[in-house]
Motif scaffolding. Structure first.
Motif, short mmCIF file in Angstrom:
data_model
loop_
_atom_site.label_atom_id
_atom_site.label_comp_id
_atom_site.label_asym_id
_atom_site.label_seq_id
_atom_site.Cartn_x
_atom_site.Cartn_y
_atom_site.Cartn_z
N GLY A 159 -11.97 46.93 2.18
CA GLY A 159 -11.03 47.29 1.12
C GLY A 159 -9.63 46.76 1.32
N PHE A 160 -9.39 46.10 2.46
CA PHE A 160 -8.06 45.56 2.74
C PHE A 160 -8.10 44.03 2.77
N ASP A 161 -7.07 43.39 2.21
CA ASP A 161 -6.95 41.94 2.31
C ASP A 161 -6.54 41.52 3.71
N TYR A 162 -5.84 42.43 4.38
CA TYR A 162 -5.38 42.15 5.74
C TYR A 162 -5.64 43.39 6.58
N TYR A 163 -6.10 43.21 7.82
CA TYR A 163 -6.31 44.36 8.69
C TYR A 163 -6.13 43.93 10.15
N ASN A 164 -5.36 44.71 10.88
CA ASN A 164 -5.16 44.40 12.29
C ASN A 164 -5.03 45.69 13.09
N ILE A 165 -5.70 45.73 14.23
CA ILE A 165 -5.61 46.86 15.14
C ILE A 165 -4.70 46.47 16.30
N GLY A 166 -3.80 47.36 16.65
CA GLY A 166 -2.92 47.09 17.78
C GLY A 166 -2.80 48.29 18.69
N GLY A 167 -2.47 48.05 19.95
CA GLY A 167 -2.08 49.11 20.86
C GLY A 167 -3.12 50.15 21.19
N ARG A 168 -4.38 49.76 21.44
CA ARG A 168 -5.41 50.74 21.81
C ARG A 168 -5.09 51.37 23.17
N ALA A 169 -5.14 52.69 23.24
CA ALA A 169 -4.85 53.41 24.48
C ALA A 169 -5.75 54.63 24.58
N VAL A 170 -6.47 54.75 25.70
CA VAL A 170 -7.39 55.86 25.93
C VAL A 170 -6.68 56.90 26.79
#
Length: 725
Positions: A159-170
């Protein structure tokens, strides 16, 4: 920094090629069909003069109005330029698609990263066939354990023209995941939280952040950094307790100096939460016991203009990389409770010929990244025993420490590449001094490094300084001035351009191009002085170095003016704008990607993202000395009625680093005044920002367009298969 993160992705889009049989005939027989279309009606933005006056000097900007992102007339102009570009390149549609398919065919469709271990889990990033986005997963204790999917970005991106995941932290107890998501490409992230045990998304959502969260050791508290809504400056660090309203979050630090950026992270030892403030010439750090998230931060060393430092924690000391009385930096240490500079004790001294770039600390080892003569070396220094440098057996390469989250290990995870060696991951035994090959980037369809040749040149600039040049081409490349060469450059912020491998680049190399990187001043390849000699009132050294390298390559018959191409992006786009104003005769064609070309106006407008933080890079034009100097090279202000080379200019409507209107204004002014009939194309990605499209494959649509443009100008668009010996 303008385009710091974009740079590596940008270099991957650069290209060249070399052939073994005689390709010169192709150039003589084939000319670009774009020249046959110069009669097409060209877009021309309306002229709406605006006077800009400072220091008694008035500049008239006819295209200032293009900075209205939501204005219908602005959007209509950008769309008209896109239509014109498509029409001018329509004869290349089939070839461009072929290039795109060729590029993505080299990418392993179901690729998986080398797992790394952290806090009892192995973490993995993998791609599935024909999917655009990564899947982030982990396995508990063993690689034979069942896979736990943490995030499937393909599902999240729907549903998004642009998508980015940043900064994953557990979280420290491995139960919760914090991550940022950007759906606009403005590098403004909303923090989300997921329960990894149940798969449940927590209701907490925090908008307007940098995308990173730092966990306190209580597994319930996170620290994050907010961005200013207008300038996009990261300026405020907040504390959030899960399950509480965002409105109740507590401000723990606010950076009120507009020339500084704020950020937060956790030390490798997991003992401290760190809040940092960064400016070009000064840094400052505060630390907090990660077991006491509601405590007070204490300062390490108060900021001083000209004092740069960074910190790492180990045992009962902080280790400090600093330029204190050390232009190329040195390493110090100080007791945890006595951290001001009068307590610092030297560990690694300053050296005039070696730049200390980074450090990685282990229980029994200290690993240093050092740059000498333009090449990064890895130095392994046991806390007790004999030190050594890791020997890679090549003269020009990129070696770097990779993901090393564990303290108590003798294994160093490193990455290695060269212009003829695909990216390779090793585990290096620091005690036994042996390598274990974990993975080398697979080039689908086959790649034989023996078919390619790399070179490293030293080119004397006009003031006597020697500028390094890294080059690669297919064996059989004829140094008779007949073959095309693409020269890439950046030269800003102290960012060093590395001689690394790109499978994408093969589409040019296999069609006769050579590809060269000019390691010009403004980077840090030759040490800190290399940066300082290419900034502020020395900035023109960056441009003249690039021109001098180009002249040398022509003089030595690597290519000719009729076959020489140039490319740069962001601050490297500024480089492109400057060199075509200074020496328009030198280039057959130029690609300027997301170019920073309206330097005076941007640096005078403190509401524009990143401006205030860059006064120590370019100078503050409110000071007449800097105003006059910047104006003397600013590409937009120096466009003249003369012949320019063929050009392709790219931008993104949502670019947060270099605003789209800079390249749009520049192209509009060039169209108005240039006297040649060479193609001038502007392509605006209406859905993306500084780094282009977000998908794994989609980003290469623009790369294929750029390559088609270059190959057409070089008379190589008809060369649909790689030329073999």
């Amino acid at each position: 920094m303008r385009l710091y993160t974009f740079l590596m992705a940008l270099i991957i889009t650069v290209a060249l090629l070399s052939c073994g049989s005689d390709p010169a005939g192709q150039t003589e027989k084939t000319t670009s069909k774009m020249y046959e279309k110069t009669g097409l009606e060209q877009p021309q933005a309306a002229k709406k003069p605006k006077e800009l006056t400072i220091h008694g000097d008035t500049r008239v900007d006819d295209y200032y109005w293009l900075n209205q992102r939501e204005d219908e007339e602005v959007l209509a102009y950008l769309n008209a330029e896109n239509t014109y570009t498509k029409s001018m390149m329509s004869h290349l549609d089939t070839f461009q698609e072929k290039l795109y398919q060729e590029i993505i065919a080299r990418i392993k469709p179901d690729d998986t990263s080398v797992p790394y271990k952290d806090n009892g889990y192995f973490y993995i990033t993998r791609f599935e066939k024909e999917k655009e986005y990564p899947i982030y997963s982990r396995k508990k204790g063993s690689l034979d354990a069942p896979e736990e999917i943490m995030l499937n970005a393909n599902e999240l991106a729907e549903g998004f023209d642009y998508y980015n995941i940043g900064g994953r932290a557990v979280s420290p107890d491995n139960r919760l995941l914090a991550y940022g998501q950007d759906t606009l490409s403005r590098r403004i992230y909303t923090l989300r939280f997921k329960n990894l045990e149940t798969g449940e998304m927590l209701p907490d959502q925090i908008p307007g952040t940098t995308g990173s969260a730092v966990w306190a050791n209580d597994n319930e508290t996170v620290f994050y950094t907010l961005k200013d809504e207008t300038t996009l400056r990261s300026y405020k660090v907040m504390r959030h307790r899960l399950g509480t309203p965002v409105e109740e979050d507590v401000e723990v630090y606010s950076e009120d100096d507009a020339t500084f950026l704020a950020f937060a992270y956790k030390t490798k030892s997991d003992k401290y939460i760190v809040v940092g403030s960064y400016a070009t010439l000064s840094q400052e750090y505060r630390v907090l016991d990660a077991n006491k998230p509601e405590g007070e931060f204490r300062i390490i060393q108060p900021r001083e203009r000209g004092l740069e430092y960074s910190i790492a924690h180990f045992g009962d000391h902080f280790y400090i990389r600093t330029n204190l009385d050390a232009q190329n930096f040195r390493l110090m240490k100080t007791p945890e409770e006595k951290t001001t500079k009068d307590n610092w004790e030297e560990v690694i001294p300053h050296r005039k010929d070696v730049l200390l770039e980074d450090m990685e600390i282990f229980k029994d080892y200290l690993v240093l990244s050092e740059r000498k003569a333009g090449i990064t070396q890895l130095r392994v220094r046991p806390w007790e025993g004999e030190e050594h440098y890791i020997d890679f057996g090549e003269d020009a390469y990129l070696a770097y420490t990779s993901v090393n989250p564990e303290f108590d290990t003798k294994i160093l995870r490193i990455g290695y590449t060269s212009m003829t060696t695909p990216n390779t991951t090793y585990d290096y035994d620091m005690e036994g001094r042996t390598f274990e090959l974990l993975k080398q980037q697979e080039v689908v369809g086959g790649f034989n490094p023996e078919e390619y040749q790399s070179e490293r040149l030293m080119v004397k600039a006009r003031d006597g300084v020697e500028v390094p040049v890294s080059m690669v081409y297919r064996k059989g490349f004829k140094k008779d001035g007949t073959q095309p060469l693409l020269l890439y450059g950046y030269g800003s912020y102290g960012n060093s351009m590395e001689p690394y491998f790109s499978s994408v680049r093969l589409s040019l190399l296999d069609r006769g191009f050579a590809y060269a990187i000019a390691h010009i001043r403004g980077g840090e390849e030759m040490g800190r002085h290399w940066y300082e000699d290419g900034k502020l009132l020395n900035k023109k050294n960056t441009f003249t170095d690039f021109i001098d390298v180009a002249d040398h390559l022509v003089a030595e018959n690597y290519t000719s003016k009729e076959q020489l191409f140039a490319m740069g992006g962001s601050a490297g786009g500024l480089l492109m704008g400057a060199v075509i104003n200074m020496r328009p005769d030198l280039w057959k064609g130029v690609i300027a990607a997301v170019p920073f070309v309206d330097v005076v106006t941007t640096m005078l407008d403190e509401s524009i993202p990143l401006t205030t933080g860059e006064f120590d890079e370019w100078g503050n034009p409110k000071d007449k000395t800097y105003y006059d100097y910047i104006k003397s090279y600013s590409p937009y202000d120096n466009v003249e009625a003369k012949e320019y080379p063929a050009m392709m200019v790219t931008t993104g409507l949502h670019d947060s680093q270099v605003q789209y209107w800079e390249p749009a204004k520049w192209v509009a002014k060039l169209r108005e005044v240039k006297t040649d009939q060479n193609p001038l194309l502007l392509h605006t990605n209406m859905e993306a920002g500084h780094g282009g499209a977000s998908g794994r494959y989609q980003r290469y649509k623009e790369t294929a367009m750029e390559y088609a443009f270059l190959l057409d100008l070089a008379g190589r668009a008809e060369v649909t298969e790689p030329v073999k010996d």
